[in-house]
Design a protein around this motif. Structure first.
Motif, PDB file in Angstrom:
ATOM      1  N   LEU A 160      32.495  47.839  47.549  1.00 62.05           N
ATOM      2  CA  LEU A 160      32.057  47.104  48.730  1.00 62.05           C
ATOM      3  C   LEU A 160      32.863  47.611  49.928  1.00 62.05           C
ATOM      4  CD1 LEU A 160      31.321  43.336  48.877  1.00 62.05           C
ATOM      5  CD2 LEU A 160      32.828  44.290  50.586  1.00 62.05           C
ATOM      6  N   ASP A 161      32.207  47.728  51.064  1.00 67.13           N
ATOM      7  CA  ASP A 161      32.851  48.207  52.286  1.00 67.13           C
ATOM      8  C   ASP A 161      33.698  47.054  52.872  1.00 67.13           C
ATOM      9  OD1 ASP A 161      33.447  49.035  54.890  1.00 67.13           O
ATOM     10  OD2 ASP A 161      31.632  50.267  54.984  1.00 67.13           O
ATOM     11  N   ALA A 175      32.993  29.597  57.550  1.00 62.45           N
ATOM     12  CA  ALA A 175      32.312  28.347  57.172  1.00 62.45           C
ATOM     13  C   ALA A 175      30.891  28.610  56.675  1.00 62.45           C
ATOM     14  CB  ALA A 175      32.288  27.390  58.357  1.00 62.45           C
ATOM     15  N   ARG A 176      30.302  29.717  57.127  1.00 63.73           N
ATOM     16  CA  ARG A 176      28.916  30.009  56.709  1.00 63.73           C
ATOM     17  C   ARG A 176      28.858  30.953  55.511  1.00 63.73           C
ATOM     18  NH1 ARG A 176      25.914  32.350  61.537  1.00 63.73           N
ATOM     19  NH2 ARG A 176      24.293  32.701  59.974  1.00 63.73           N
ATOM     20  N   ILE A 177      30.028  31.287  54.960  1.00 61.37           N
ATOM     21  CA  ILE A 177      30.042  32.192  53.797  1.00 61.37           C
ATOM     22  C   ILE A 177      30.563  31.422  52.579  1.00 61.37           C
ATOM     23  CG2 ILE A 177      30.879  34.416  52.901  1.00 61.37           C
ATOM     24  CD1 ILE A 177      31.207  35.367  55.784  1.00 61.37           C
ATOM     25  N   PRO A 178      29.643  30.870  51.773  1.00 65.12           N
ATOM     26  CA  PRO A 178      30.110  30.018  50.660  1.00 65.12           C
ATOM     27  C   PRO A 178      30.821  30.813  49.584  1.00 65.12           C
ATOM     28  CG  PRO A 178      27.720  30.315  50.551  1.00 65.12           C
ATOM     29  CD  PRO A 178      28.173  30.955  51.832  1.00 65.12           C
ATOM     30  N   LEU A 179      30.492  32.083  49.445  1.00 63.26           N
ATOM     31  CA  LEU A 179      31.186  32.956  48.496  1.00 63.26           C
ATOM     32  C   LEU A 179      30.801  34.402  48.764  1.00 63.26           C
ATOM     33  CD1 LEU A 179      29.012  33.992  46.056  1.00 63.26           C
ATOM     34  CD2 LEU A 179      29.230  31.619  45.434  1.00 63.26           C
ATOM     35  N   CYS A 180      31.604  35.302  48.186  1.00 62.31           N
ATOM     36  CA  CYS A 180      31.307  36.738  48.259  1.00 62.31           C
ATOM     37  C   CYS A 180      31.082  37.187  46.814  1.00 62.31           C
ATOM     38  CB  CYS A 180      32.501  37.449  48.891  1.00 62.31           C
ATOM     39  SG  CYS A 180      32.367  39.244  48.861  1.00 62.31           S
ATOM     40  N   MET A 181      30.158  38.129  46.622  1.00 61.23           N
ATOM     41  CA  MET A 181      29.883  38.600  45.251  1.00 61.23           C
ATOM     42  C   MET A 181      30.199  40.075  45.098  1.00 61.23           C
ATOM     43  SD  MET A 181      26.663  36.977  43.389  1.00 61.23           S
ATOM     44  CE  MET A 181      27.407  36.542  41.851  1.00 61.23           C
ATOM     45  N   SER A 195      35.800  50.020  41.787  1.00 65.94           N
ATOM     46  CA  SER A 195      37.174  50.297  41.357  1.00 65.94           C
ATOM     47  C   SER A 195      38.007  49.022  41.374  1.00 65.94           C
ATOM     48  CB  SER A 195      37.819  51.334  42.289  1.00 65.94           C
ATOM     49  OG  SER A 195      38.036  50.758  43.559  1.00 65.94           O
ATOM     50  N   MET A 196      39.113  49.049  40.609  1.00 64.32           N
ATOM     51  CA  MET A 196      40.023  47.894  40.621  1.00 64.32           C
ATOM     52  C   MET A 196      40.631  47.744  42.023  1.00 64.32           C
ATOM     53  SD  MET A 196      41.068  45.555  38.524  1.00 64.32           S
ATOM     54  CE  MET A 196      41.245  46.102  36.839  1.00 64.32           C
ATOM     55  N   ALA A 197      40.918  48.864  42.669  1.00 67.53           N
ATOM     56  CA  ALA A 197      41.500  48.796  44.014  1.00 67.53           C
ATOM     57  C   ALA A 197      40.544  48.066  44.955  1.00 67.53           C
ATOM     58  CB  ALA A 197      41.781  50.208  44.530  1.00 67.53           C
ATOM     59  N   ASN A 198      39.248  48.315  44.786  1.00 72.33           N
ATOM     60  CA  ASN A 198      38.266  47.650  45.640  1.00 72.33           C
ATOM     61  C   ASN A 198      38.180  46.161  45.314  1.00 72.33           C
ATOM     62  OD1 ASN A 198      34.922  47.217  46.230  1.00 72.33           O
ATOM     63  ND2 ASN A 198      36.128  48.232  47.793  1.00 72.33           N
ATOM     64  N   VAL A 199      38.171  45.810  44.022  1.00 74.89           N
ATOM     65  CA  VAL A 199      38.135  44.381  43.653  1.00 74.89           C
ATOM     66  C   VAL A 199      39.364  43.696  44.265  1.00 74.89           C
ATOM     67  CG1 VAL A 199      38.018  42.682  41.766  1.00 74.89           C
ATOM     68  CG2 VAL A 199      37.001  44.942  41.438  1.00 74.89           C
ATOM     69  N   ARG A 200      40.521  44.383  44.188  1.00 73.21           N
ATOM     70  CA  ARG A 200      41.760  43.798  44.706  1.00 73.21           C
ATOM     71  C   ARG A 200      41.672  43.587  46.225  1.00 73.21           C
ATOM     72  NH1 ARG A 200      45.134  47.454  42.793  1.00 73.21           N
ATOM     73  NH2 ARG A 200      45.040  46.660  40.680  1.00 73.21           N
ATOM     74  N   ALA A 201      41.148  44.603  46.921  1.00 73.60           N
ATOM     75  CA  ALA A 201      41.068  44.516  48.384  1.00 73.60           C
ATOM     76  C   ALA A 201      40.078  43.433  48.813  1.00 73.60           C
ATOM     77  CB  ALA A 201      40.660  45.870  48.960  1.00 73.60           C
ATOM     78  N   VAL A 202      38.945  43.358  48.133  1.00 74.28           N
ATOM     79  CA  VAL A 202      37.945  42.324  48.479  1.00 74.28           C
ATOM     80  C   VAL A 202      38.522  40.941  48.189  1.00 74.28           C
ATOM     81  CG1 VAL A 202      35.661  41.405  47.892  1.00 74.28           C
ATOM     82  CG2 VAL A 202      35.978  43.889  48.071  1.00 74.28           C
ATOM     83  N   LEU A 213      35.570  34.408  45.528  1.00 71.15           N
ATOM     84  CA  LEU A 213      34.980  35.682  45.107  1.00 71.15           C
ATOM     85  C   LEU A 213      34.375  35.501  43.718  1.00 71.15           C
ATOM     86  CD1 LEU A 213      34.458  38.752  45.296  1.00 71.15           C
ATOM     87  CD2 LEU A 213      36.767  39.110  44.387  1.00 71.15           C
ATOM     88  N   TYR A 214      33.098  35.838  43.592  1.00 72.72           N
ATOM     89  CA  TYR A 214      32.406  35.784  42.293  1.00 72.72           C
ATOM     90  C   TYR A 214      32.032  37.190  41.859  1.00 72.72           C
ATOM     91  CZ  TYR A 214      31.979  30.787  41.672  1.00 72.72           C
ATOM     92  OH  TYR A 214      32.277  29.473  41.435  1.00 72.72           O
ATOM     93  N   ILE A 215      32.100  37.414  40.551  1.00 69.47           N
ATOM     94  CA  ILE A 215      31.680  38.703  40.018  1.00 69.47           C
ATOM     95  C   ILE A 215      30.370  38.506  39.259  1.00 69.47           C
ATOM     96  CG2 ILE A 215      32.271  40.547  38.379  1.00 69.47           C
ATOM     97  CD1 ILE A 215      35.163  40.311  39.266  1.00 69.47           C
ATOM     98  N   ASP A 216      29.368  39.323  39.593  1.00 75.39           N
ATOM     99  CA  ASP A 216      28.147  39.398  38.782  1.00 75.39           C
ATOM    100  C   ASP A 216      28.514  40.360  37.658  1.00 75.39           C
ATOM    101  OD1 ASP A 216      25.748  40.120  37.606  1.00 75.39           O
ATOM    102  OD2 ASP A 216      24.618  40.163  39.475  1.00 75.39           O
ATOM    103  N   ALA A 217      28.797  39.780  36.484  1.00 77.06           N
ATOM    104  CA  ALA A 217      29.558  40.506  35.458  1.00 77.06           C
ATOM    105  C   ALA A 217      28.705  41.184  34.383  1.00 77.06           C
ATOM    106  CB  ALA A 217      30.513  39.513  34.782  1.00 77.06           C
TER     107      ALA A 217
END
Ligand SMILES: Cc1ncc(COP(=O)(O)O)c(C=O)c1O
Length: 468
Positions: A160-161, A175-181, A195-202, A213-217
Motif C-alpha cells: 500500500l502506498d 473520523a470518516r475512516i472506520p478502518l484501513c485494510m 512486505s512486512m515492512a509495508n504492514v509495519r509502516a501502514v 488496521l484489518y487484514i484480508d487474510a
C-alpha cells in the motif's frame, strides 16, 4: 544438498477422474454456453483454473477431522478446536465463524461503516468493495504505482502506498475512516505480496491516527512465504512465525478459509476489540448462526483447524509458489505477456498484449478464455471488459475496463506437474496462432455482474470503429 526438482509434497490416496473431450465436442459446448465458460458443465472441463477458492484437495488428516466433526448446536468440541487454531496463528482475541469470506466482510462493514465513510486498502477485492459500497461508503485503492504496471518486477507489488494513505487521512479526516485494510496477497492486483515492512509502516500510521488496521487474510500463508523468500531478515523464519508477526501489527482480520484454510467452505472474522465483537456477534446470530458454529458445520470447523496449519507447511509452500512460477516462467520465456513476477495463486495473462488486433470492446480476454477451452479443455477467467466494463443503460455505450487480463488460478494440491506442462503447451499453441483469433460481442447481459450469465457471439472480423 537440496534437489533441484521441486515435487508435489504428497502422494495421492484418492483420485477423481477428469474427462477428455474432442475438439468437436468442445466446440459444441462453447456454442451451447454462449461462449461463456461460467455456463459450461464442470464435467466438460479437463483442467479447471477458474478459481483457487474452495477448490483445494483436502488431506487425510482433514478428512479424519470431517468424521470427527461434532455437530452439537452449542459449544461443540470442533468449535474449540477451530478457535484454538485461529487464535494460535492469528492471535486475535475474538473469533466469529462465518460460512465464507464475504459473510465476515458483511458483518464487519455493517458494524463499523456508515454513509460517507472512506475505507482505504491496497486493492479491495470485489466482495469487500461491494460490502463497503452497500453501506454507502467509498472503497479506495491505494496500491503502490508499481502494482499497476504489469511488467514491473517489484518484489512486493501488493504494498500500500503509505504516503497516499497519509494524504487521504489528512484530506478526509480520521473520523470518516472506520478502518484501513490490507489484502494479502493482493488478489485483484495479480496475487502480489505485501512486505512486512509495508504492514509495519501502514500499522504505525494507522495507530498514530487511531484507525484500526484489518487484514484480508485469504492468502496469508502464501504472503508469509513471499516475505520469507524476498524480504531481508526473514530467510530463517518459519511461515507461522512470519504470519504471527504480521497479524500482531493489525487489529483484526477477515478470512475466507476457501483459500489458505485449505477447505471447500468457511471463513471467519476476528478482532481484538471486545465491544465491537459483541455487536458483531449479534449480527452473526441474526445472519449466520450461533457463535460456536456461525455459518459452518462442525466438520467444516475441523477441516479448517487442520488446513490452516497445513497451508503454513514449508514443503507445501515451496511447492505451491514454485509451481505457480513454473507456469508463468515457461509461458513468459516464449513471449507470452503476463503480470510479472508470477503471483502466489494465479498467473495473469495480459490479453490486450496477447491479441493486439482485438480492441478492448471486442473482449480480447474472453477471446483467450474461449481459445484455451477450445484448444485443450482448460477453463480460465476473464478479468477485463466483460467483467468490469461499464455499459451506460441510457445510451448503451460501453466503457472498457482499465486492463484486459485472463487469470489462471491454481487450485491447491489438485493438479500435478504434468497437468501444468499440459497447460503450458496449450497456451503456447494458442500463442503461435494468435494472429488469426477474433473478438466477441455480447448478445445478452444482466444489468450487473454480467460476466456470470452473459451470452456472446464470435465476430468474424474486427470492428474498426470500436474504441480501445
Ligand atoms: C482477497 C479476497 N477477499 C475476499 C474474498 C471473498 O471470499 P469468499 O469467496 O469466501 O466470500 C476473496 C474470494 O475470492 C478474495 O480473493
Amino acid at each position: 544438498m537440496r534437489m533441484k526438482t521441486i515435487i508435489e509434497p504428497f502422494r495421492i490416496k484418492s483420485v477423481e477422474p477428469i474427462h477428455m473431450t474432442t475438439r468437436e465436442q468442445r466446440e459444441a459446448h462453447l456454442a451451447a454456453a454462449g461462449y461463456n465458460v461460467f455456463l459450461l458443465r464442470a464435467d466438460d472441463v479437463l483442467i479447471d483454473l477458474l478459481t483457487d477458492s474452495g477448490t483445494a484437495a483436502m488431506s487425510a488428516d482433514q478428512w479424519a477431522g470431517i468424521i470427527r466433526g461434532d455437530e452439537s448446536y452449542a459449544g461443540s468440541s470442533s468449535w474449540y478446536h477451530f478457535e484454538r487454531a485461529v487464535k494460535d496463528i492469528f492471535g486475535f482475541t475474538h473469533v466469529l465463524p462465518t460460512h465464507q469470506g464475504r459473510a465476515a466482510e458483511r458483518i464487519l462493514f455493517a458494524s463499523v461503516c456508515k454513509k460517507g465513510d472512506v475505507v482505504p486498502s491496497n486493492t479491495h477485492f470485489d466482495t469487500t468493495r461491494a460490502n463497503i459500497e452497500f453501506m454507502g461508503a467509498e472503497a479506495v485503492d491505494l496500491v503502490i504505482p508499481e502494482g499497476r504496471v504489469p511488467s514491473s518486477r517489484h518484489p512486493f507489488k501488493g504494498n500500500l502506498d503509505v504516503e497516499r494513505l497519509g494524504e487521504l487521512i489528512r484530506e478526509v479526516g480520521k473520523a470518516r475512516i472506520p478502518l484501513c485494510m490490507l489484502t494479502v496477497t493482493n488478489n485483484s492486483g495479480g496475487g502480489q505480496p505485501v512486505s512486512m515492512a509495508n504492514v509495519r509502516a501502514v500499522s504505525a500510521l494507522c495507530r498514530e491516527h487511531g484507525i484500526p488496521l484489518y487484514i484480508d487474510a485469504c492468502r496469508f500463508a502464501e504472503n508469509a512465504w513471499f516475505i520469507r523468500t524476498r524480504e531481508e531478515g526473514y530467510g530463517e523464519k518459519s511461515p507461522i512465525a512470519i504470519a504471527r508477526e504480521m497479524f500482531a501489527l493489525a487489529d483484526g482480520c477477515t478470512m475466507s478459509a476457501k483459500k489458505d484454510g485449505m477447505a471447500n467452505i468457511g471463513g471467519f472474522l476476528a478482532t481484538n476489540d471486545g465491544r465491537l465483537a459483541r455487536r458483531e456477534t449479534d449480527l452473526l446470530i441474526l445472519t449466520e448462526g450461533f457463535p460456536t458454529y456461525g455459518g459452518m458445520a462442525g466438520r467444516d470447523l475441523e477441516a479448517i483447524a487442520e488446513g490452516l496449519y497445513e497451508a503454513l507447511d514449508e514443503d507445501y509452500l515451496r511447492y505451491r509458489i514454485t509451481s505457480t512460477a513454473y507456469l508463468g516462467d515457461h509461458i513468459s520465456k516464449e513471449g507470452v505477456p503476463i503480470v510479472q513476477p508470477p503471483g502466489g495463486h494465479a498467473i495473469y495473462i495480459d490479453a490486450a498484449a496477447f491479441f493486439p488486433q482485438i480492441p478492448a470492446l471486442e473482449l480480447p480476454g474472453q477471446a483467450l478464455v474461449v481459445e484455451l477451452y477450445r484448444e485443450a479443455g482448460i477453463r480460465s477467467v476473464e478479468i477485463g471488459t466483460l467483467m468490469f466494463g461499464r455499459r451506460d443503460p441510457e445510451t448503451g455505450r460501453e466503457t472498457p475496463a482499465p486492463s484486459e487480463l485472463v487469470r489462471l488460478a491454481i487450485p491447491r494440491r489438485v493438479y500435478t506437474q504434468s497437468h501444468v506442462d499440459y497447460v503450458v503447451e496449450a497456451i503456447l499453441s494458442v500463442w503461435r496462432r494468435r494472429a488469426a483469433v477474433r473478438g466477441y460481442r455480447i448478445v445478452e447481459q444482466a444489468p450487473f455482474l454480467r460476466h456470470f450469465t452473459a451470452r456472446l457471439a464470435p465476430l468474424s472480423a474486427p470492428v474498426k470503429a470500436a474504441a480501445r
